[in-house]
Design a protein around this motif. Structure first.
Motif: not given
Length: 306
Positions: A23-51
């Motif tokens: 969990e908590g995939v860092p943004g800087v590593d998101r593209a690298r993980l998405a490009a890995a053939a043996n991995l998959a990413l699963h995402e959704c909008d969070a209920f968390r608001i930064i305010y």
């Protein structure tokens, strides 16, 4: 379940196959993980608001000074024009793109648009520093003022860097900003004691609009549990009436309409500045699927074979 607090170590464990999911995939590593053939990413909008909350209640606030560091005879945050200027000065797309690696979405209200009770009339807020300067001048603050902006440094993705960047944005419109970041526990404790004039923080809801609307902006009343995290003590009778009616309304459609109306009142007054919603990201082996959740929970029951 294996706790791996360090982002780099968690990503390395996923890439090497030592774990099946993180969990908590860092943004800087998101593209690298998405490009890995043996991995998959699963995402959704969070209920968390930064305010951003501002002390809009007291005549004298501890973190406010004039541009030369001297005392002020009034609190600029009590003026809605100043609060709107504070919002217009924030470059939300810039924060999302440059500091969060696209792992967030600019916010125009306090819950994502697909949550029941969201307003259809509140698009992401614009970046308009010229209008911000004009509003400050109109409110009598053409020469600006100084503020101490408090934020966390260990709670949200790049939280200290985001706080620093917002401080620089304020400086560009004439608000001299001293950034003061600290561990989240300290921020919340001191914020609840009303030690700050401006706080950048976050709130994760439960997928129901009442969560941030009641906790963060209802008039503070400890006896009835309203506004427990309203650390700016913003108060608006029309807002409270709309929220109160919503909490007493059983019909879902009518209740959601009242929540949406509450958000529209708050944004019109800029009782609290919505900055962005985070995006929740999990990584798994390619042969697994995780049902991404807005509440950030990682549940075994949400994982299944592809």
């Amino acid at each position: 379940i294996r706790p791996i607090a360090n982002d780099g170590a968690r990503v390395a464990a996923m890439l090497s196959g030592d774990v099946d999911m993180i969990e908590g995939v860092p943004g800087v590593d998101r593209a690298r993980l998405a490009a890995a053939a043996n991995l998959a990413l699963h995402e959704c909008d969070a209920f968390r608001i930064i305010y951003l909350q501002m002390d809009s209640a007291r005549d004298v606030s501890p973190g406010l000074r004039d541009v030369n560091g001297g005392p002020l005879d009034r609190n600029p945050f009590k003026d809605a024009r100043v609060r709107h200027a504070m919002s217009l000065a924030i470059n939300r797309p810039g924060l999302v793109e440059r500091l969060l690696s696209g792992q967030a979405k600019p916010a125009g209200q306090y819950v994502p648009s697909d949550v029941g009770g969201a307003s259809a009339n509140l698009p992401p807020l614009p970046f308009d520093p010229d209008r911000a300067r004009a509003l400050l001048k109109e409110a009598g603050w053409a020469d600006g003022f100084s503020v101490s902006l408090a934020g966390s440094n260990d709670r949200y993705p790049n939280d200290a860097q985001v706080t620093q960047a917002i401080g620089q944005m304020y400086a560009r419109v004439g608000i001299k900003t001293e950034v003061n970041t600290m561990p989240a526990g300290q921020l919340f404790s001191r914020g609840s004691k009303l030690e700050f004039s401006a706080i950048l923080s976050g709130w994760v809801g439960n997928g129901e609009a009442s969560s941030p609307l009641v906790a963060l902006m209802a008039t503070y009343d400890a006896k009835v549990g309203m506004g427990p995290s309203n650390r700016g003590r913003w108060s608006n009778p029309e807002y409270d009436a709309a929220i109160g009616s919503a909490l007493r309304t059983l019909d879902r459609a009518k209740r959601n309409a009242l929540y949406a109306r509450s958000a529209e009142i708050a944004v019109a007054e800029m009782g609290m500045i919505p900055v962005y919603f985070t995006i929740n990201t999990w990584a798994t082996r390619a042969d697994l699927v995780y049902a991404a959740r807005g509440d950030e929970a990682s549940l075994a029951t949400g994982l299944r074979p592809k």
